[in-house]
Design an enzyme around this catalytic site. Structure first.
Site, PDB file in Angstrom:
ATOM      1  N   GLU A  64       9.278  27.559 -58.797  1.00 17.12           N
ATOM      2  CA  GLU A  64       9.898  26.413 -59.593  1.00 17.12           C
ATOM      3  C   GLU A  64      10.741  25.395 -58.892  1.00 17.12           C
ATOM      4  O   GLU A  64      11.508  25.981 -58.085  1.00 17.12           O
ATOM      5  CB  GLU A  64      10.766  27.126 -60.564  1.00 17.12           C
ATOM      6  N   ASN A  65      10.406  24.183 -59.186  1.00 22.48           N
ATOM      7  CA  ASN A  65      11.167  23.115 -58.574  1.00 22.48           C
ATOM      8  C   ASN A  65      10.496  21.954 -59.489  1.00 22.48           C
ATOM      9  O   ASN A  65       9.460  21.975 -59.906  1.00 22.48           O
ATOM     10  CB  ASN A  65      10.597  23.037 -56.874  1.00 22.48           C
TER      11      ASN A  65
END
Ligand code: BG6
Length: 474
Positions: free
Chosen positions: A372-373
């Site tokens: 996740e980013n």
């Protein structure tokens, strides 16, 4: 020459509760996230400060319809394939497989749904990366057993995980046990289905629940390996290091403590035993952990890789309870004066990603997976239908560069799945307007809109990034 390895897994991530909708379709049961409304009551419920065991008709619940991925997954997976995705991270809604959570037999309709979804991915050459529990605990388990405060949850989770490993064998080989397991401490209800009784020691409840999750995670890691040795199982950390606000030793010490609070979970999952500082932590918080015979043996089944989310770095000072704090991803942090922030106050710090990756690899020496980013931002649809999200491209470019630097520092990185590759419901605020996607979804904060999908400028940019294996970031 690209610094990214040839088999690097480029893709994107979503979660069942924020995308699927169809909250009671296909035999699915209610989950914790289904009880969390949009609006003023959201935070108190999420944090476990206010109890909500029945739905309230006057509230709007974003997870109930979400972006209707439940019905539109074929169209969505085709769009991901068009960008060249090699991996797609999603989660299984536990309550689609076991609607109440404590049944002996699974719901076949739920199994069929995910078999179909994973086959669709395979058809496009996309490898699924599947989280078993992304915040959504079946509500029946909360109401009947108190969720993870109860040891019985280990058995329910084991049955659920085994069912998934068997039903999706040959379709899925990359698994994550609990999404952002450390979020349990900051957001106990949304993180682990925990509610508190008047006057009890919350720390005791949280760390006991953590112990149950850690045992469950290790147990199913072992089972995944037994069912198919090709299975690879990861833990999942809400990442981002705490920087000391100053070089004052008190600030440095608190930054160390705050990092340990988060890494505590990964220390156990990656090393197979409680870290040396755990006893002191428990003593200071008045926690007496109930550990059963055999638990410590089970914990020795460690994960194959370390997955983590990274949106922002954090900052700690000895006076952090005296104001000047923000709460990115529900983790309290002092505002870092050296960094710009997003519209939601999450600081933008690509170098912090390189630092986080080096810290994790120094500590664990297991491959990393950045799952996740991204940048939550408001998008504008121009009159001609275009969505020119250059701010998102800038954010992602800088973070991909930082990933590349970390790889050159010697950190093995398996892949990258930026968050919310299709716009979806924000976990913190429940908003649709906090968008992360390459694909725009026509829906607003109150659930109005056609749900039509369209390609943003970042869609074409990311396609090029994947095609060039991370070399062309222009
Ligand atoms: C992580 C979660 O905390 O951050 C996701 O795993 C979440 O579920 C993401 O959506 C971004 O947070 P938000 O609140 O902007 O959606």
């Amino acid at each position: 020459m690209s610094v990214f390895p040839e088999n690097f897994l480029w893709g994107g991530a979503i979660a069942a509760n924020q995308a699927e909708g169809g909250y009671l379709e296909g035999g699915k049961g209610l989950t914790t996230v289904d009880m969390i409304p949009y609006g003023d009551n959201r935070m108190p419920i999420k944090l476990g400060l206010r109890e909500q065991v029945a739905l309230d008709e006057s509230e709007f619940y974003p997870s109930h319809g979400a972006i209707d991925f439940y019905h539109r997954y074929k169209e969505d997976v085709a769009l991901l394939a068009e960008m060249g995705f090699k991996v797609f991270r999603t989660s299984i809604a536990w309550a689609r497989i076991f609607p109440k959570g404590d049944e002996l037999e699974p719901n076949q309709e739920g199994i069929a749904y995910y078999q179909d979804l994973f086959r669709e991915c395979q058809k496009h050459g996309i490898e699924p990366l599947v989280t078993l529990c992304h915040f959504d605990v079946p509500m029946h388990l909360v109401n009947t057993y108190g969720s993870w405060r109860s040891r019985e949850m280990i058995g329910f989770f084991e049955r659920y995980a085994r069912t998934c490993f068997e039903a999706f064998d040959g379709l899925v080989k990359y698994w994550l046990t609990f999404n952002e397991i450390n979020i349990l401490l900051a957001s106990p209800f949304s993180g682990a289905g925990l509610l508190f009784k008047e006057g009890e020691n919350k720390e005791q409840v949280k760390y006991q629940a953590a112990h149950h999750e850690l045992v469950a995670s290790a147990l199913v890691t072992k089972i995944a390996h037994e069912i198919n040795p090709a299975n690879q199982v990861g833990c999942m950390l809400a990442g981002g290091n705490f920087y000391p606000y100053s070089c004052k030793p008190e600030d440095v010490k608190i930054a160390l403590d705050k990092d340990r609070e988060n890494l505590f979970f990964i220390d156990v999952q990656a090393r197979g035993y409680y870290p040396s500082y755990a006893q002191r932590t428990f003593r200071d918080k008045g926690v007496e952990l109930e550990i059963h015979d055999g638990d410590l043996e089970i914990l020795k089944h460690t994960v194959d890789f370390i997955s983590f989310s990274y949106y922002a770095s954090r900052c700690a000072s000895a006076d952090m309870n005296k104001g000047n704090t923000s709460e990115a991803n529900v983790v309290k942090s002092v505002r870092n004066p050296h960094l710009e922030a997003s519209d939601w106050g999450w600081v933008i710090d690509p170098l912090g990603l390189r630092i986080a990756m080096n810290t994790l690899y120094d500590r664990y020496q297991k491959p990393l997976f950045l799952v996740e980013n991204g940048l939550g931002a408001k998008d504008v649809v121009e009159a001609n239908g275009e969505i020119n999200d250059d701010y998102r491209i800038d954010y992602l470019r800088a973070h991909i560069k930082a990933m590349g630097e970390a790889i050159e520092d010697g950190v093995p990185l398996m892949g990258y799945t930026p968050w919310g590759c299709i716009d979806l419901v924000a976990a913190s605020t429940g908003e649709m307007s906090k968008r992360y996607g390459f694909i725009y979804v026509d829906r607003d904060n109150k659930g109005n809109g056609t749900l039509n999908r369209s390609r943003k400028k970042s869609f074409f940019w990311y396609k090029k990034v994947i095609e060039s294996n991370g070399e062309d970031l222009s």
